[in-house]
Write an enzyme that holds these catalytic residues in place. Structure first.
Site, mmCIF file in Angstrom:
data_model
loop_
_atom_site.group_PDB
_atom_site.id
_atom_site.type_symbol
_atom_site.label_atom_id
_atom_site.label_comp_id
_atom_site.label_asym_id
_atom_site.label_seq_id
_atom_site.Cartn_x
_atom_site.Cartn_y
_atom_site.Cartn_z
ATOM 1 N N ASP A 91 -30.886 3.725 -36.183
ATOM 2 C CA ASP A 91 -31.183 5.158 -36.247
ATOM 3 C C ASP A 91 -32.614 5.395 -36.711
ATOM 4 O O ASP A 91 -33.148 4.625 -37.511
ATOM 5 C CB ASP A 91 -30.181 5.824 -37.207
ATOM 6 C CG ASP A 91 -30.153 7.331 -37.046
ATOM 7 O OD1 ASP A 91 -30.636 7.843 -36.012
ATOM 8 O OD2 ASP A 91 -29.641 8.012 -37.951
ATOM 9 N N ASN A 127 -23.842 10.713 -27.437
ATOM 10 C CA ASN A 127 -25.264 10.836 -27.066
ATOM 11 C C ASN A 127 -25.469 11.416 -25.658
ATOM 12 O O ASN A 127 -26.576 11.840 -25.321
ATOM 13 C CB ASN A 127 -25.994 9.486 -27.161
ATOM 14 C CG ASN A 127 -26.263 9.025 -28.581
ATOM 15 O OD1 ASN A 127 -26.331 7.835 -28.867
ATOM 16 N ND2 ASN A 127 -26.448 9.966 -29.501
HETATM 17 C C1 FPP Z 1 -31.243 6.482 -32.476
HETATM 18 O O1 FPP Z 1 -32.415 7.112 -32.875
HETATM 19 C C2 FPP Z 1 -31.516 5.594 -31.359
HETATM 20 C C3 FPP Z 1 -31.010 5.710 -30.103
HETATM 21 C C4 FPP Z 1 -30.050 6.754 -29.687
HETATM 22 C C5 FPP Z 1 -31.424 4.803 -29.029
HETATM 23 C C6 FPP Z 1 -31.466 3.364 -29.470
HETATM 24 C C7 FPP Z 1 -32.107 2.542 -28.459
HETATM 25 C C8 FPP Z 1 -33.002 1.590 -28.750
HETATM 26 C C9 FPP Z 1 -33.444 1.271 -30.121
HETATM 27 C C10 FPP Z 1 -33.513 0.757 -27.687
HETATM 28 C C11 FPP Z 1 -32.848 -0.594 -27.790
HETATM 29 C C12 FPP Z 1 -32.265 -0.961 -26.515
HETATM 30 C C13 FPP Z 1 -31.508 -2.053 -26.290
HETATM 31 C C14 FPP Z 1 -31.083 -2.354 -24.895
HETATM 32 C C15 FPP Z 1 -31.073 -2.951 -27.350
HETATM 33 P P1 FPP Z 1 -32.460 8.688 -32.807
HETATM 34 O O2 FPP Z 1 -33.032 9.094 -31.506
HETATM 35 O O3 FPP Z 1 -31.113 9.238 -33.114
HETATM 36 O O4 FPP Z 1 -33.448 8.989 -33.976
HETATM 37 P P2 FPP Z 1 -33.485 10.301 -34.854
HETATM 38 O O5 FPP Z 1 -32.211 10.329 -35.644
HETATM 39 O O6 FPP Z 1 -34.663 10.056 -35.708
HETATM 40 O O7 FPP Z 1 -33.647 11.450 -33.924
#
Ligand code: FPP
Length: 226
Positions: free
Chosen positions: A4, A52
């Site tokens: 996250d 999501n």
């Molecule tokens: C959460 O951060 C992250 C995600 C929903 C996407 C995670 C994907 C990756 C890290 C890429 C990795 C890919 C693979 C194939 C392993 P958020 O967007 O919820 O962050 P926020 O809470 O700060 O908005």
């Protein structure tokens, strides 16, 4: 790993959320390599929850493209490092191109045994539990049997094992529908750092913290000590 904080990290650096996810992918690569060195048996990265899908379409589309690129890019490295790569979650709602890539990478790495890397995509623990429960049809079954049914609904052919450690970056302290059944006795570690800032040293620290925990599984402390 509940990865996250990509979005908040990007905003704090004046970047787009997509740039945050790109940075998150770089961290994921580093952590996979570090986990192999740390002799982790199974590493599950929570990349995309079923909730999501409710994010803006542009972000969802960018993430699906990024997952496909990541799978294509990592396949060879996984094979060279003995890492078996599979995805965990519903597959029927993924773009066909991503599904095809997943199929290819899963077959390519199927015989790798050094570490099992699971990427949870369109994953919801509650939905998986509901689907497994539907298969029970009122029968009284054992925890072990239910665990197997649960693994089967998400096509995870290794019966979902107990999770030992959950690390969540980004400062929030919740499980967000991640492996709820399998986490019954998991140790939880919440880290303030955003996912793009998490590194191999942080993983080593998390594992050291895990090793210092006293896991009792409902027993009294003196029973565990003996
Ligand atoms: C959460 O951060 C992250 C995600 C929903 C996407 C995670 C994907 C990756 C890290 C890429 C990795 C890919 C693979 C194939 C392993 P958020 O967007 O919820 O962050 P926020 O809470 O700060 O908005």
């Amino acid at each position: 790993m509940i990865m996250d904080g990509n979005g908040r990290w990007a905003t704090a650096h004046g970047l787009s959320r997509s740039a945050g996810h790109e940075a998150g992918l770089r961290t994921a690569r580093e952590i996979v390599e570090a986990a192999v060195r740390e002799q982790v048996g199974t590493l599950t990265l929570y990349a995309f929850s079923s909730d999501n899908w409710k994010r803006p379409t542009a972000e969802v589309t960018a993430l699906m493209r990024l997952f496909r690129r990541a799978m294509l890019g990592e396949a060879k490295r996984c094979l060279e490092n003995g890492v078996r790569l599979t995805i965990l979650g519903r597959r029927d709602r993924l773009p066909a191109s991503l599904r095809q890539t997943v199929d290819q990478v899963e077959s390519l790495t199927a015989s790798c045994t050094r570490m099992h890397l699971r990427v949870a995509v369109d994953y919801s623990a509650r939905d998986a539990i509901l689907r497994a429960a539907a298969a029970v049809r009122g029968e009284v079954i054992s925890r072990e049997h239910f665990t197997e049914l649960l693994a089967r609904v998400d096509q995870d052919d290794i019966p979902a094992r107990e999770v030992d450690l959950v690390v969540r970056t980004g400062g929030e302290q919740r499980l967000s529908d991640f492996l709820l059944w399998e986490c019954a006795y998991a140790e939880l570690l919440f880290v303030e750092k955003m996912w793009p800032e998490f590194d191999a040293d942080d993983l080593a620290e998390a594992m050291a913290d895990f090793r210092s925990r006293n896991r009792r599984y409902g027993l009294a402390p003196e029973q565990v000590a003996s």
